[in-house]
Write a protein that holds these residues in place. Structure first.
Motif, PDB file in Angstrom:
ATOM      1  N   GLY A 254      51.338  57.371 -29.812  1.00 31.09           N
ATOM      2  CA  GLY A 254      50.829  57.098 -28.476  1.00 31.09           C
ATOM      3  C   GLY A 254      49.389  56.623 -28.415  1.00 31.09           C
ATOM      4  O   GLY A 254      48.907  56.238 -27.352  1.00 31.09           O
ATOM      5  N   VAL A 255      48.705  56.636 -29.544  1.00 33.72           N
ATOM      6  CA  VAL A 255      47.301  56.205 -29.575  1.00 33.72           C
ATOM      7  C   VAL A 255      47.244  54.680 -29.710  1.00 33.72           C
ATOM      8  O   VAL A 255      47.930  54.107 -30.559  1.00 33.72           O
ATOM      9  CB  VAL A 255      46.555  56.880 -30.738  1.00 33.72           C
ATOM     10  N   PRO A 256      46.438  54.029 -28.899  1.00 26.42           N
ATOM     11  CA  PRO A 256      46.381  52.558 -28.936  1.00 26.42           C
ATOM     12  C   PRO A 256      45.938  52.018 -30.291  1.00 26.42           C
ATOM     13  O   PRO A 256      45.139  52.646 -30.993  1.00 26.42           O
ATOM     14  CB  PRO A 256      45.353  52.218 -27.851  1.00 26.42           C
ATOM     15  N   SER A 257      46.433  50.840 -30.604  1.00 19.48           N
ATOM     16  CA  SER A 257      46.168  50.244 -31.917  1.00 19.48           C
ATOM     17  C   SER A 257      44.738  49.719 -32.062  1.00 19.48           C
ATOM     18  O   SER A 257      44.361  49.280 -33.155  1.00 19.48           O
ATOM     19  CB  SER A 257      47.161  49.110 -32.184  1.00 19.48           C
ATOM     20  N   ARG A 258      43.948  49.748 -31.021  1.00 22.88           N
ATOM     21  CA  ARG A 258      42.537  49.351 -31.154  1.00 22.88           C
ATOM     22  C   ARG A 258      41.731  50.380 -31.958  1.00 22.88           C
ATOM     23  O   ARG A 258      40.619  50.096 -32.382  1.00 22.88           O
ATOM     24  CB  ARG A 258      41.874  49.129 -29.795  1.00 22.88           C
ATOM     25  N   PHE A 259      42.314  51.571 -32.144  1.00 24.64           N
ATOM     26  CA  PHE A 259      41.681  52.591 -32.968  1.00 24.64           C
ATOM     27  C   PHE A 259      42.189  52.457 -34.413  1.00 24.64           C
ATOM     28  O   PHE A 259      43.395  52.270 -34.631  1.00 24.64           O
ATOM     29  CB  PHE A 259      41.998  54.002 -32.458  1.00 24.64           C
ATOM     30  N   SER A 260      41.288  52.578 -35.367  1.00 26.77           N
ATOM     31  CA  SER A 260      41.702  52.516 -36.766  1.00 26.77           C
ATOM     32  C   SER A 260      40.738  53.307 -37.632  1.00 26.77           C
ATOM     33  O   SER A 260      39.611  53.641 -37.209  1.00 26.77           O
ATOM     34  CB  SER A 260      41.768  51.070 -37.252  1.00 26.77           C
ATOM     35  N   GLY A 261      41.183  53.621 -38.838  1.00 27.17           N
ATOM     36  CA  GLY A 261      40.356  54.352 -39.780  1.00 27.17           C
ATOM     37  C   GLY A 261      40.551  53.844 -41.184  1.00 27.17           C
ATOM     38  O   GLY A 261      41.606  53.285 -41.517  1.00 27.17           O
ATOM     39  N   SER A 262      39.521  54.037 -42.012  1.00 21.86           N
ATOM     40  CA  SER A 262      39.598  53.603 -43.408  1.00 21.86           C
ATOM     41  C   SER A 262      38.694  54.490 -44.243  1.00 21.86           C
ATOM     42  O   SER A 262      37.960  55.341 -43.726  1.00 21.86           O
ATOM     43  CB  SER A 262      39.190  52.135 -43.538  1.00 21.86           C
ATOM     44  N   VAL A 263      38.764  54.272 -45.563  1.00 23.42           N
ATOM     45  CA  VAL A 263      37.967  55.099 -46.476  1.00 23.42           C
ATOM     46  C   VAL A 263      37.529  54.282 -47.668  1.00 23.42           C
ATOM     47  O   VAL A 263      38.235  53.372 -48.119  1.00 23.42           O
ATOM     48  CB  VAL A 263      38.779  56.329 -46.942  1.00 23.42           C
ATOM     49  N   SER A 264      36.353  54.646 -48.180  1.00 24.72           N
ATOM     50  CA  SER A 264      35.887  54.153 -49.463  1.00 24.72           C
ATOM     51  C   SER A 264      35.238  55.334 -50.172  1.00 24.72           C
ATOM     52  O   SER A 264      34.136  55.757 -49.816  1.00 24.72           O
ATOM     53  CB  SER A 264      34.884  53.014 -49.273  1.00 24.72           C
TER      54      SER A 264
END
Lengths: 107, 114
Positions: A57-67
């Motif tokens: 249900g969370v909009p796709s404009r939110f995202s996360g990543s890692v390094s």
């Protein structure tokens, strides 16, 4: 305890802006990293779990990543309802710990 | 859809014991971890501890000597007991589901004051 640091502590942005928040863990957390949104007087809301998985249900404009141990949370196009405080949280090692939060307000 | 609701006294005196309950509705308490988290202006969000539905618990070492989390499967609820309260325990207390904390209750405000 694993220390979670976030930057910036606050930012001002306009609707439509791309917003990026970073979170650093003091040691490895095996990508057990959540991002929460909290609005005044409300409980935190899970947006992203395990670094990059969008909660239902969370909009796709939110995202996360890692390094490595450096995590990034992005809002691709800020909407009026996105003005809030955002927290990262690790749940790899007890005690689970939260970052201090990043407040996103209107420029 | 599962919902959580915390309840308990809003005001507690120093040195007393806090007892909070989290009622789980719309789903079973079985097969999940259940957490307690608190939030105070001075310390941000603090994970208190969690319990698996079987009763296995883990606590924040900073609170371990004062906290007990339990689950009542017959009532579909979990409880928090925190002893020897001080003003530092004044906070909004939340219960939440799973280690991912995917569902939260609205929170209950606890003030420690004489």
């Amino acid at each position: 305890d694993i220390q979670m640091t976030q930057s910036p502590s606050s930012l001002s942005a306009s609707v439509g802006d791309r917003v990026t928040i970073t979170c650093q863990a003091s040691q490895g957390i095996n990508n057990y990293l959540n991002w929460f949104q909290q609005k005044p007087g409300k409980a935190p809301k899970l947006l992203i779990y395990d670094v990059s998985n969008l909660e239902t249900g969370v909009p796709s404009r939110f995202s996360g990543s890692v390094s490595g141990t450096h995590f990034t949370f992005t809002i691709s196009s800020l909407q009026p309802e996105d003005f809030a405080t955002y927290y990262c949280q690790q749940y790899d090692t007890v005690p689970f710990t939260f970052g201090p939060g990043t407040t996103v307000d209107i420029k | 859809q599962v919902q959580l609701q915390e309840s308990g006294p809003g005001l507690v005196k120093p040195s007393e014991t806090l007892s909070l309950t989290c009622a789980v509705s719309g789903g079973s308490i079985n097969s999940y971890y259940w957490s307690w988290i608190r939030q105070s202006p001075g310390k941000g969000l603090e994970w208190i501890g969690h319990i698996y539905f079987t009763g296995t618990t883990e606590y924040n070492p900073s609170l371990k000597s004062r906290v007990i989390i339990s689950v009542d499967r017959s009532k579909n609820q979990l409880s928090l007991r925190l002893t020897s309260l001080t003003s530092a325990d004044t906070a909004v207390y939340y219960c939440a589901r799973q280690q991912q904390l995917d569902v939260w209750g609205p929170g209950t405000t606890v003030t420690v004051s004489s």
